[in-house]
Motif scaffolding. Structure first.
Motif, short mmCIF file in Angstrom:
data_model
loop_
_atom_site.label_atom_id
_atom_site.label_comp_id
_atom_site.label_asym_id
_atom_site.label_seq_id
_atom_site.Cartn_x
_atom_site.Cartn_y
_atom_site.Cartn_z
N TYR A 3 0.72 -0.87 0.14
CA TYR A 3 -0.83 0.22 -0.26
C TYR A 3 1.09 1.00 0.04
CZ TYR A 3 -3.48 3.04 0.96
OH TYR A 3 -4.34 4.34 0.45
N PRO A 4 0.58 2.22 -0.86
CA PRO A 4 -0.19 1.96 -2.01
C PRO A 4 -0.36 1.83 -2.70
CG PRO A 4 0.53 4.60 -2.51
CD PRO A 4 1.26 4.19 -0.38
N THR A 5 -0.71 1.40 -3.47
CA THR A 5 -0.18 0.41 -5.07
C THR A 5 -0.83 1.35 -6.50
OG1 THR A 5 -0.54 -2.11 -6.16
CG2 THR A 5 -2.60 -1.28 -5.16
N ASN A 6 -0.21 0.66 -7.68
CA ASN A 6 -1.23 1.42 -8.90
C ASN A 6 -0.81 0.41 -10.01
OD1 ASN A 6 1.74 2.85 -9.65
ND2 ASN A 6 2.09 3.62 -8.16
N PRO A 7 -1.24 1.11 -11.20
CA PRO A 7 -0.94 -0.23 -12.32
C PRO A 7 0.75 -0.91 -12.52
CG PRO A 7 -3.04 0.97 -12.97
CD PRO A 7 -2.53 1.71 -11.47
N LEU A 8 1.47 0.45 -12.02
CA LEU A 8 2.73 0.86 -12.49
C LEU A 8 3.38 0.03 -11.85
CD1 LEU A 8 3.28 4.19 -13.84
CD2 LEU A 8 3.60 2.70 -15.34
N LEU A 9 3.14 0.04 -10.53
CA LEU A 9 3.86 -0.86 -9.65
C LEU A 9 3.80 -2.02 -9.42
CD1 LEU A 9 3.27 0.56 -6.25
CD2 LEU A 9 5.04 0.21 -7.56
N GLU A 10 2.37 -2.85 -9.79
CA GLU A 10 1.73 -3.61 -10.53
C GLU A 10 2.58 -4.49 -11.63
OE1 GLU A 10 -0.23 -5.30 -7.94
OE2 GLU A 10 -0.59 -4.27 -6.94
N ALA A 11 2.37 -3.82 -12.77
CA ALA A 11 3.26 -4.05 -13.98
C ALA A 11 4.56 -4.63 -13.55
CB ALA A 11 2.99 -3.09 -14.85
N SER A 12 5.21 -3.37 -12.68
CA SER A 12 6.65 -4.08 -12.95
C SER A 12 6.85 -5.62 -11.65
CB SER A 12 7.32 -3.35 -10.77
OG SER A 12 6.75 -3.29 -10.25
N PHE A 13 5.46 -5.85 -11.05
CA PHE A 13 6.01 -7.16 -10.18
C PHE A 13 5.83 -7.91 -11.30
CE2 PHE A 13 3.97 -5.01 -6.25
CZ PHE A 13 5.23 -5.40 -5.94
N GLU A 14 4.80 -8.34 -12.60
CA GLU A 14 4.79 -9.14 -13.84
C GLU A 14 6.11 -8.96 -14.50
OE1 GLU A 14 3.03 -11.58 -16.07
OE2 GLU A 14 2.30 -11.08 -14.04
N VAL A 15 6.32 -7.95 -14.74
CA VAL A 15 7.79 -7.35 -15.22
C VAL A 15 8.91 -9.26 -14.37
CG1 VAL A 15 10.26 -6.61 -15.52
CG2 VAL A 15 7.24 -5.43 -16.32
N MET A 16 9.11 -8.86 -13.65
CA MET A 16 10.34 -10.00 -12.17
C MET A 16 9.17 -11.35 -12.55
SD MET A 16 10.89 -6.88 -9.49
CE MET A 16 9.19 -6.11 -8.83
N ARG A 17 7.81 -11.19 -12.62
CA ARG A 17 7.47 -12.94 -12.77
C ARG A 17 8.38 -13.31 -14.50
NH1 ARG A 17 4.63 -15.34 -9.19
NH2 ARG A 17 3.57 -13.98 -7.93
N HIS A 35 10.27 4.60 -11.60
CA HIS A 35 10.33 6.03 -11.38
C HIS A 35 8.91 5.91 -10.21
CE1 HIS A 35 9.54 10.04 -11.16
NE2 HIS A 35 8.36 10.16 -10.95
N ALA A 36 7.91 4.78 -10.32
CA ALA A 36 6.41 4.41 -9.60
C ALA A 36 7.46 4.46 -8.48
CB ALA A 36 5.75 4.01 -10.93
N TRP A 37 8.19 3.53 -8.44
CA TRP A 37 8.78 3.18 -7.13
C TRP A 37 9.54 3.85 -6.38
CZ3 TRP A 37 7.51 -1.06 -3.94
CH2 TRP A 37 7.03 -2.10 -4.60
N GLN A 38 10.47 4.84 -7.31
CA GLN A 38 10.54 6.52 -6.28
C GLN A 38 9.85 6.55 -5.71
OE1 GLN A 38 13.27 7.64 -9.60
NE2 GLN A 38 14.78 6.71 -8.83
N LEU A 39 8.95 7.03 -6.19
CA LEU A 39 7.51 7.29 -5.55
C LEU A 39 7.25 6.99 -4.26
CD1 LEU A 39 5.64 9.47 -9.23
CD2 LEU A 39 7.28 10.69 -7.22
N TRP A 40 7.04 5.47 -4.60
CA TRP A 40 6.53 5.16 -3.68
C TRP A 40 7.31 5.43 -2.40
CZ3 TRP A 40 8.04 1.03 -0.79
CH2 TRP A 40 7.47 0.63 0.60
N SER A 41 8.74 5.03 -2.22
CA SER A 41 9.20 5.31 -1.53
C SER A 41 9.76 6.27 -0.75
CB SER A 41 10.69 4.80 -1.62
OG SER A 41 11.55 5.50 -2.50
N ALA A 42 9.03 7.40 -1.14
CA ALA A 42 9.30 8.43 -0.79
C ALA A 42 7.37 8.76 0.07
CB ALA A 42 9.55 9.80 -1.21
#
Length: 254
Positions: free
Chosen positions: A138-152, A227-234
């Motif tokens: 939390y929070p999540t968004n389509p870009l973060l969810e897409a990153s998990f699919e990329v890593m899988r 960039h989405a992960w950088q924003l999430w980390s802040a």
């Protein structure tokens, strides 16, 4: 040994016997022989070696190493690929440990059959690994969810959801009196959130060329996910929790 340049290697070097192997170390005793399978930078290995001293400790990995300042005589490092078998005689070890290795393999059971071969009668085996099927974000968004699919997709042909199977795999490999446990690793302080967010962003950027070459995502999409992960980390309210599964078993007595 230096871990500079590879964010995964740096992250692995933060793991210790206390953080990764507490469920296992209570079964160790001085004087036994121990194998740390997939020892990586050796930060866990040195702690295990202290617990079995004056017994012998062997670290096995594609690129085995020890932390800076560690006693080189305390651990024997052996370089090799677990998927090609273990270069040890039958009944060589009284204890075998492996942390976060099986998730990277196409056939974890084949490796555990090798572990069973090199384990002496009555030997204790401890496994710990993540399971990608369980997490809270939390929070999540389509870009973060897409990153998990990329890593899988990058991990195609490996076993990122092996955690829940550890006890079953031990049984299938011939170990007995098996037990399994779960713990939650959580990131809920500013420092923890910043650390895991920055680490995940660095994974995206570090594998950018591979992602593009495999047609998993475009360069622009990778940049957006980073960039989405950088924003999430802040984000002052961000939170992440994931499961780590532990399992222990014993080789049957002769």
């Amino acid at each position: 040994m230096t871990t500079t340049g590879d964010p995964r290697r740096v992250n692995y070097a933060k793991r210790t016997a206390d953080t990764q192997a507490a469920f296992f170390t209570r079964h160790l005793r001085p004087g036994i022989s121990l194998l740390d399978l997939g020892c990586g930078p050796g930060s866990i290995t040195v702690g295990l070696a202290e617990r079995v001293h004056p017994g012998s400790t062997t670290g096995f990995d594609l690129h085995p190493a020890l932390p800076e300042g560690a006693d080189p005589d305390a651990v024997t490092l052996v370089e090799g690929d677990v998927t090609k078998g273990l270069p040890f005689e039958d009944d060589s070890f009284d204890a075998v440990f492996s942390s976060a290795m099986l998730q990277h393999l196409p056939d974890p059971l084949a490796v555990l059959h090798e572990v069973r071969r090199v384990a002496r009668p009555g030997a204790v085996v401890g496994l710990v690994d993540a399971d990608w099927d369980g997490q809270l974000l939390y929070p999540t968004n389509p870009l973060l969810e897409a990153s998990f699919e990329v890593m899988r997709r990058l991990r195609a042909g490996t076993s990122p959801s092996v955690g829940k199977q550890l006890r079953s795999l031990l049984v299938q490999a011939g170990f007995v009196e098996t037990e399994s446990y779960a713990r939650v690793v959580h990131h809920g302080t500013p420092e923890e959130v910043a650390g895991v967010g920055t680490f995940t962003a660095s994974l995206m950027s570090g594998q950018r060329d591979q992602i593009i070459e495999q047609n998993i995502a475009t360069g622009a999409e990778v940049d957006e996910m980073e960039h989405a992960w950088q924003l999430w980390s802040a984000d002052p309210g961000a939170f992440l929790a994931r499961f780590w599964i532990e399992a222990v078993g014993w080789a049957p007595e002769a």
